[in-house]
Design an enzyme around this catalytic site. Structure first.
Site, PDB file in Angstrom:
ATOM      1  N   LYS A 192      22.138  44.289  15.108  1.00 57.95           N
ATOM      2  CA  LYS A 192      23.437  43.597  15.015  1.00 57.95           C
ATOM      3  C   LYS A 192      23.260  42.107  15.296  1.00 57.95           C
ATOM      4  O   LYS A 192      23.832  41.258  14.613  1.00 57.95           O
ATOM      5  CB  LYS A 192      24.441  44.229  15.996  1.00 57.95           C
ATOM      6  CG  LYS A 192      24.916  45.607  15.532  1.00 57.95           C
ATOM      7  CD  LYS A 192      25.619  46.421  16.610  1.00 57.95           C
ATOM      8  CE  LYS A 192      25.852  47.841  16.097  1.00 57.95           C
ATOM      9  NZ  LYS A 192      26.427  48.741  17.096  1.00 57.95           N
ATOM     10  N   GLN A 248      28.122  48.610  23.129  1.00 56.25           N
ATOM     11  CA  GLN A 248      27.357  49.668  22.467  1.00 56.25           C
ATOM     12  C   GLN A 248      27.575  51.010  23.172  1.00 56.25           C
ATOM     13  O   GLN A 248      27.487  51.098  24.400  1.00 56.25           O
ATOM     14  CB  GLN A 248      25.866  49.284  22.458  1.00 56.25           C
ATOM     15  CG  GLN A 248      24.976  50.250  21.694  1.00 56.25           C
ATOM     16  CD  GLN A 248      25.237  50.281  20.199  1.00 56.25           C
ATOM     17  OE1 GLN A 248      25.716  49.307  19.610  1.00 56.25           O
ATOM     18  NE2 GLN A 248      24.945  51.394  19.566  1.00 56.25           N
ATOM     19  N   ASP A 269      34.941  46.794  16.457  1.00 55.53           N
ATOM     20  CA  ASP A 269      34.533  48.188  16.226  1.00 55.53           C
ATOM     21  C   ASP A 269      35.693  49.005  15.648  1.00 55.53           C
ATOM     22  O   ASP A 269      35.488  50.071  15.078  1.00 55.53           O
ATOM     23  CB  ASP A 269      34.140  48.835  17.560  1.00 55.53           C
ATOM     24  CG  ASP A 269      32.648  49.052  17.710  1.00 55.53           C
ATOM     25  OD1 ASP A 269      31.960  49.195  16.694  1.00 55.53           O
ATOM     26  OD2 ASP A 269      32.190  49.090  18.869  1.00 55.53           O
TER      27      ASP A 269
HETATM   28  N1  GUN Z   1      26.939  53.598  18.850  1.00 55.47           N
HETATM   29  C1  GUN Z   1      26.637  54.183  17.671  1.00 55.47           C
HETATM   30  N2  GUN Z   1      27.395  53.664  16.684  1.00 55.47           N
HETATM   31  C2  GUN Z   1      28.201  52.737  17.253  1.00 55.47           C
HETATM   32  C3  GUN Z   1      29.199  51.856  16.745  1.00 55.47           C
HETATM   33  O1  GUN Z   1      29.529  51.837  15.555  1.00 55.47           O
HETATM   34  N3  GUN Z   1      29.777  51.039  17.664  1.00 55.47           N
HETATM   35  C4  GUN Z   1      29.445  51.055  18.974  1.00 55.47           C
HETATM   36  N4  GUN Z   1      30.087  50.225  19.789  1.00 55.47           N
HETATM   37  N5  GUN Z   1      28.535  51.863  19.482  1.00 55.47           N
HETATM   38  C5  GUN Z   1      27.909  52.699  18.620  1.00 55.47           C
END
Ligand code: GUN
Length: 295
Positions: free
Chosen positions: A54, A98, A121
Protein backbone atom coordinates in the site's frame (compact mmCIF):
# COMPACT_ATOMS: atom_id res chain seq x y z
CA UNK A 1 -16.54 -22.65 -24.62
CA UNK A 2 -13.25 -21.69 -22.96
CA UNK A 3 -13.64 -18.56 -20.92
CA UNK A 4 -12.01 -15.22 -21.55
CA UNK A 5 -9.70 -14.32 -18.65
CA UNK A 6 -10.58 -11.20 -16.67
CA UNK A 7 -7.07 -10.02 -15.86
CA UNK A 8 -7.26 -7.97 -12.68
CA UNK A 9 -3.58 -7.14 -12.76
CA UNK A 10 -3.98 -5.41 -16.15
CA UNK A 11 -7.18 -3.59 -15.21
CA UNK A 12 -5.53 -2.42 -11.99
CA UNK A 13 -2.52 -1.09 -13.94
CA UNK A 14 -4.84 0.85 -16.23
CA UNK A 15 -6.77 2.39 -13.31
CA UNK A 16 -3.49 3.33 -11.59
CA UNK A 17 -2.37 5.15 -14.75
CA UNK A 18 -5.66 7.09 -14.71
CA UNK A 19 -5.19 7.91 -11.02
CA UNK A 20 -1.60 9.05 -11.56
CA UNK A 21 -2.83 11.58 -14.09
CA UNK A 22 -5.65 12.73 -11.82
CA UNK A 23 -3.22 13.16 -8.89
CA UNK A 24 -0.84 15.17 -11.09
CA UNK A 25 -3.76 17.41 -12.16
CA UNK A 26 -4.86 17.93 -8.54
CA UNK A 27 -1.34 19.09 -7.68
CA UNK A 28 -0.99 21.33 -10.70
CA UNK A 29 -4.44 22.97 -10.68
CA UNK A 30 -5.26 23.00 -6.96
CA UNK A 31 -1.96 22.34 -5.16
CA UNK A 32 -3.56 19.33 -3.48
CA UNK A 33 -1.60 16.17 -2.58
CA UNK A 34 -3.82 13.33 -1.30
CA UNK A 35 -2.44 11.78 1.91
CA UNK A 36 -2.80 8.19 3.13
CA UNK A 37 -1.65 6.79 6.45
CA UNK A 38 -1.31 3.10 7.20
CA UNK A 39 -1.25 1.76 10.73
CA UNK A 40 0.23 -1.67 11.39
CA UNK A 41 0.07 -3.22 14.85
CA UNK A 42 2.49 -6.07 15.50
CA UNK A 43 4.61 -7.97 13.01
CA UNK A 44 2.28 -10.38 11.21
CA UNK A 45 4.23 -11.25 8.02
CA UNK A 46 1.21 -11.17 5.68
CA UNK A 47 0.06 -7.80 7.09
CA UNK A 48 3.59 -6.42 6.67
CA UNK A 49 3.52 -7.40 3.00
CA UNK A 50 0.08 -5.79 2.47
CA UNK A 51 1.01 -2.55 4.25
CA UNK A 52 4.32 -2.40 2.37
CA UNK A 53 2.47 -2.77 -0.94
CA UNK A 54 0.00 0.00 0.00
CA UNK A 55 2.88 2.34 0.90
CA UNK A 56 4.76 1.54 -2.31
CA UNK A 57 1.72 2.04 -4.55
CA UNK A 58 0.89 5.37 -2.82
CA UNK A 59 4.39 6.65 -3.51
CA UNK A 60 4.34 5.51 -7.15
CA UNK A 61 1.13 7.45 -7.75
CA UNK A 62 2.23 10.65 -6.01
CA UNK A 63 0.14 10.19 -2.87
CA UNK A 64 1.70 11.49 0.37
CA UNK A 65 2.22 8.40 2.46
CA UNK A 66 2.83 7.89 6.16
CA UNK A 67 3.23 4.65 8.04
CA UNK A 68 2.91 3.96 11.75
CA UNK A 69 4.24 0.65 13.06
CA UNK A 70 3.06 -0.01 16.58
CA UNK A 71 4.29 -2.82 18.85
CA UNK A 72 2.04 -5.90 19.13
CA UNK A 73 1.35 -5.11 22.81
CA UNK A 74 0.16 -1.52 22.23
CA UNK A 75 -2.79 -0.62 24.45
CA UNK A 76 -6.28 0.20 23.17
CA UNK A 77 -5.86 3.68 24.61
CA UNK A 78 -2.61 4.37 22.74
CA UNK A 79 -4.08 3.16 19.45
CA UNK A 80 -7.23 5.26 19.97
CA UNK A 81 -5.02 8.31 20.68
CA UNK A 82 -3.15 7.79 17.40
CA UNK A 83 -6.43 7.50 15.46
CA UNK A 84 -7.64 10.71 17.09
CA UNK A 85 -4.42 12.51 16.11
CA UNK A 86 -4.66 11.27 12.52
CA UNK A 87 -8.33 12.30 12.34
CA UNK A 88 -7.19 15.86 13.10
CA UNK A 89 -4.15 15.91 10.78
CA UNK A 90 -4.99 17.98 7.68
CA UNK A 91 -2.28 16.28 5.55
CA UNK A 92 -4.06 12.96 5.97
CA UNK A 93 -7.13 12.23 3.83
CA UNK A 94 -7.28 8.47 4.37
CA UNK A 95 -6.61 6.30 7.43
CA UNK A 96 -6.09 2.58 7.05
CA UNK A 97 -5.68 0.40 10.12
CA UNK A 98 -4.50 -2.97 8.87
CA UNK A 99 -6.62 -5.91 10.03
CA UNK A 100 -6.62 -8.25 11.79
CA UNK A 101 -5.57 -6.52 15.01
CA UNK A 102 -4.02 -8.52 17.88
CA UNK A 103 -6.65 -10.24 20.00
CA UNK A 104 -6.41 -7.90 23.01
CA UNK A 105 -7.58 -4.91 20.92
CA UNK A 106 -11.21 -4.10 20.16
CA UNK A 107 -11.28 -3.93 16.36
CA UNK A 108 -14.73 -2.41 15.99
CA UNK A 109 -13.98 0.31 18.55
CA UNK A 110 -10.91 1.31 16.52
CA UNK A 111 -12.70 1.23 13.15
CA UNK A 112 -15.66 3.23 14.51
CA UNK A 113 -13.26 5.89 15.86
CA UNK A 114 -11.94 6.70 12.37
CA UNK A 115 -13.58 9.84 10.97
CA UNK A 116 -15.96 8.46 8.29
CA UNK A 117 -14.63 11.14 5.91
CA UNK A 118 -11.17 9.52 6.21
CA UNK A 119 -12.44 5.92 6.16
CA UNK A 120 -10.94 4.91 2.80
CA UNK A 121 -11.43 1.22 3.68
CA UNK A 122 -15.19 1.87 3.63
CA UNK A 123 -15.64 -0.23 6.78
CA UNK A 124 -17.24 2.43 9.02
CA UNK A 125 -20.98 1.89 9.65
CA UNK A 126 -21.68 5.40 8.32
CA UNK A 127 -20.11 4.51 4.97
CA UNK A 128 -21.75 1.07 4.83
CA UNK A 129 -25.09 2.74 5.66
CA UNK A 130 -24.58 5.33 2.94
CA UNK A 131 -23.83 2.54 0.48
CA UNK A 132 -27.04 0.79 1.47
CA UNK A 133 -29.20 3.86 0.84
CA UNK A 134 -27.52 4.51 -2.50
CA UNK A 135 -25.43 7.55 -1.50
CA UNK A 136 -21.95 6.07 -1.12
CA UNK A 137 -18.82 8.10 -0.47
CA UNK A 138 -16.38 5.20 -0.19
CA UNK A 139 -17.03 1.65 -1.35
CA UNK A 140 -15.07 -1.08 0.46
CA UNK A 141 -12.04 -1.82 -1.72
CA UNK A 142 -12.51 -5.46 -2.73
CA UNK A 143 -16.20 -5.05 -3.73
CA UNK A 144 -15.35 -1.81 -5.55
CA UNK A 145 -12.66 -3.72 -7.47
CA UNK A 146 -15.14 -6.46 -8.38
CA UNK A 147 -17.58 -3.89 -9.80
CA UNK A 148 -14.77 -2.32 -11.85
CA UNK A 149 -13.75 -5.73 -13.23
CA UNK A 150 -17.34 -6.37 -14.33
CA UNK A 151 -17.74 -2.94 -15.90
CA UNK A 152 -14.36 -2.90 -17.64
CA UNK A 153 -14.73 -6.45 -18.99
CA UNK A 154 -17.90 -5.30 -20.75
CA UNK A 155 -20.19 -7.52 -18.65
CA UNK A 156 -23.83 -6.49 -18.71
CA UNK A 157 -24.84 -5.90 -15.09
CA UNK A 158 -28.16 -4.09 -15.66
CA UNK A 159 -30.94 -6.66 -15.24
CA UNK A 160 -28.50 -9.55 -14.71
CA UNK A 161 -29.08 -12.37 -12.24
CA UNK A 162 -26.17 -11.96 -9.81
CA UNK A 163 -25.50 -14.66 -7.25
CA UNK A 164 -23.07 -13.89 -4.43
CA UNK A 165 -21.71 -16.80 -2.38
CA UNK A 166 -20.60 -15.53 1.04
CA UNK A 167 -22.04 -12.90 3.38
CA UNK A 168 -18.97 -11.32 4.97
CA UNK A 169 -19.08 -7.66 5.95
CA UNK A 170 -16.09 -6.86 3.73
CA UNK A 171 -17.07 -8.68 0.52
CA UNK A 172 -20.43 -10.50 0.29
CA UNK A 173 -22.77 -7.98 1.90
CA UNK A 174 -21.24 -4.86 0.30
CA UNK A 175 -20.91 -6.28 -3.24
CA UNK A 176 -24.56 -7.37 -3.09
CA UNK A 177 -25.55 -3.85 -2.03
CA UNK A 178 -23.43 -2.21 -4.72
CA UNK A 179 -24.86 -4.28 -7.57
CA UNK A 180 -28.51 -3.95 -6.54
CA UNK A 181 -28.50 -0.13 -6.54
CA UNK A 182 -30.44 1.68 -9.24
CA UNK A 183 -27.25 3.13 -10.69
CA UNK A 184 -24.90 2.74 -13.66
CA UNK A 185 -22.75 -0.38 -13.34
CA UNK A 186 -25.45 -1.96 -11.15
CA UNK A 187 -29.26 -2.51 -11.26
CA UNK A 188 -28.94 -6.29 -11.02
CA UNK A 189 -31.19 -8.85 -9.34
CA UNK A 190 -29.06 -10.10 -6.46
CA UNK A 191 -29.19 -13.30 -4.43
CA UNK A 192 -26.86 -13.87 -1.47
CA UNK A 193 -26.03 -17.48 -0.59
CA UNK A 194 -24.26 -18.55 2.61
CA UNK A 195 -23.61 -21.52 4.87
CA UNK A 196 -27.31 -21.65 5.74
CA UNK A 197 -28.41 -21.92 2.09
CA UNK A 198 -30.29 -25.19 1.56
CA UNK A 199 -29.47 -25.86 -2.10
CA UNK A 200 -26.46 -23.81 -3.19
CA UNK A 201 -26.25 -25.29 -6.71
CA UNK A 202 -29.92 -24.40 -7.38
CA UNK A 203 -28.97 -20.73 -6.97
CA UNK A 204 -25.51 -20.75 -8.58
CA UNK A 205 -26.90 -22.44 -11.73
CA UNK A 206 -29.25 -19.47 -12.22
CA UNK A 207 -26.43 -16.91 -12.16
CA UNK A 208 -25.49 -14.74 -15.13
CA UNK A 209 -22.78 -13.33 -12.86
CA UNK A 210 -21.42 -15.50 -10.05
CA UNK A 211 -19.32 -13.87 -7.32
CA UNK A 212 -17.70 -16.31 -4.91
CA UNK A 213 -16.21 -15.27 -1.57
CA UNK A 214 -16.80 -18.41 0.44
CA UNK A 215 -13.30 -19.01 1.80
CA UNK A 216 -13.31 -22.65 0.67
CA UNK A 217 -10.99 -23.96 -2.07
CA UNK A 218 -12.74 -25.16 -5.25
CA UNK A 219 -16.19 -24.99 -3.63
CA UNK A 220 -17.84 -24.18 -6.97
CA UNK A 221 -17.58 -26.94 -9.57
CA UNK A 222 -18.61 -27.04 -13.24
CA UNK A 223 -21.94 -28.81 -12.54
CA UNK A 224 -22.96 -25.82 -10.39
CA UNK A 225 -22.79 -23.17 -13.14
CA UNK A 226 -24.59 -22.51 -16.41
CA UNK A 227 -23.00 -22.07 -19.85
CA UNK A 228 -21.95 -18.47 -20.44
CA UNK A 229 -21.72 -17.35 -16.81
CA UNK A 230 -19.27 -14.60 -15.81
CA UNK A 231 -17.35 -15.75 -12.71
CA UNK A 232 -15.58 -13.54 -10.18
CA UNK A 233 -13.49 -15.62 -7.76
CA UNK A 234 -12.53 -13.74 -4.60
CA UNK A 235 -11.02 -16.76 -2.84
CA UNK A 236 -7.35 -17.10 -2.02
CA UNK A 237 -6.63 -20.50 -0.47
CA UNK A 238 -3.26 -22.13 0.02
CA UNK A 239 -3.65 -25.73 -1.15
CA UNK A 240 -0.03 -26.82 -0.95
CA UNK A 241 3.61 -25.88 -1.27
CA UNK A 242 5.95 -26.42 -4.23
CA UNK A 243 9.24 -28.32 -3.88
CA UNK A 244 11.07 -24.97 -3.60
CA UNK A 245 8.76 -23.73 -0.84
CA UNK A 246 6.38 -21.47 -2.81
CA UNK A 247 2.70 -21.37 -1.85
CA UNK A 248 0.26 -23.03 -4.26
CA UNK A 249 -2.94 -20.96 -4.36
CA UNK A 250 -6.43 -21.87 -5.47
CA UNK A 251 -9.60 -19.82 -5.61
CA UNK A 252 -13.04 -20.77 -4.32
CA UNK A 253 -13.93 -21.87 -7.86
CA UNK A 254 -12.61 -25.01 -9.57
CA UNK A 255 -11.00 -22.95 -12.32
CA UNK A 256 -9.95 -25.75 -14.70
CA UNK A 257 -13.45 -27.19 -15.13
CA UNK A 258 -15.56 -24.04 -14.69
CA UNK A 259 -13.56 -22.15 -17.35
CA UNK A 260 -14.88 -24.62 -19.94
CA UNK A 261 -18.45 -23.42 -19.33
CA UNK A 262 -17.94 -19.76 -18.41
CA UNK A 263 -17.95 -16.78 -20.76
CA UNK A 264 -15.35 -15.02 -18.60
CA UNK A 265 -13.57 -15.79 -15.34
CA UNK A 266 -10.99 -14.21 -13.01
CA UNK A 267 -7.82 -16.23 -12.34
CA UNK A 268 -6.33 -16.75 -8.87
CA UNK A 269 -3.87 -15.18 -8.39
CA UNK A 270 -4.04 -12.16 -10.71
CA UNK A 271 -7.79 -11.58 -10.66
CA UNK A 272 -9.53 -9.72 -7.84
CA UNK A 273 -6.43 -9.43 -5.61
CA UNK A 274 -4.53 -6.73 -7.55
CA UNK A 275 -7.66 -4.55 -7.68
CA UNK A 276 -8.01 -4.07 -3.92
CA UNK A 277 -5.01 -1.78 -3.32
CA UNK A 278 -5.81 0.17 -6.47
CA UNK A 279 -9.33 0.89 -5.18
CA UNK A 280 -7.81 2.07 -1.89
CA UNK A 281 -5.82 4.60 -3.90
CA UNK A 282 -9.00 5.64 -5.74
CA UNK A 283 -10.78 6.17 -2.40
CA UNK A 284 -7.85 8.23 -1.11
CA UNK A 285 -8.00 10.53 -4.13
CA UNK A 286 -11.76 10.86 -3.62
CA UNK A 287 -11.20 11.71 0.06
CA UNK A 288 -8.79 14.50 -0.90
CA UNK A 289 -11.30 15.87 -3.43
CA UNK A 290 -14.17 15.71 -0.92
CA UNK A 291 -12.04 17.49 1.71
CA UNK A 292 -11.30 20.26 -0.80
CA UNK A 293 -14.92 20.55 -1.97
CA UNK A 294 -14.00 19.24 -5.42
CA UNK A 295 -16.28 16.18 -5.40
N1 GUN B 1 -6.65 -6.90 5.93
C1 GUN B 1 -6.90 -7.64 4.83
N2 GUN B 1 -7.54 -6.91 3.90
C2 GUN B 1 -7.71 -5.67 4.43
C3 GUN B 1 -8.30 -4.47 3.95
O1 GUN B 1 -8.83 -4.38 2.84
N3 GUN B 1 -8.24 -3.41 4.80
C4 GUN B 1 -7.68 -3.48 6.02
N4 GUN B 1 -7.70 -2.39 6.78
N5 GUN B 1 -7.14 -4.58 6.51
C5 GUN B 1 -7.15 -5.67 5.71
Amino acid sequence: MTAELIKGAEVARQIREELKQEIADLKEKHNIVPGLVTVLVGADPASQVYVGAKEKTSKELGIYSERHDLPGDVTQEELMKLVDRLNKDPRINGILVQLPLPRHLKESEVLYAINPKKDVDGFHPVNLGKLMIGEPDYLPCTPAGIQQLLIRSGTRIDGAEVVVVGRSNIVGKPIANILLQKAPGANATVTICHTGTRDLAFHTRRADILIVAAGKAKAITADMVKEGVVVIDVGVNQIGTTADGKRILAGDVDFDTVKEKAKAITPVPGGVGPMTITMLMMNTVKAAKLAAGLA
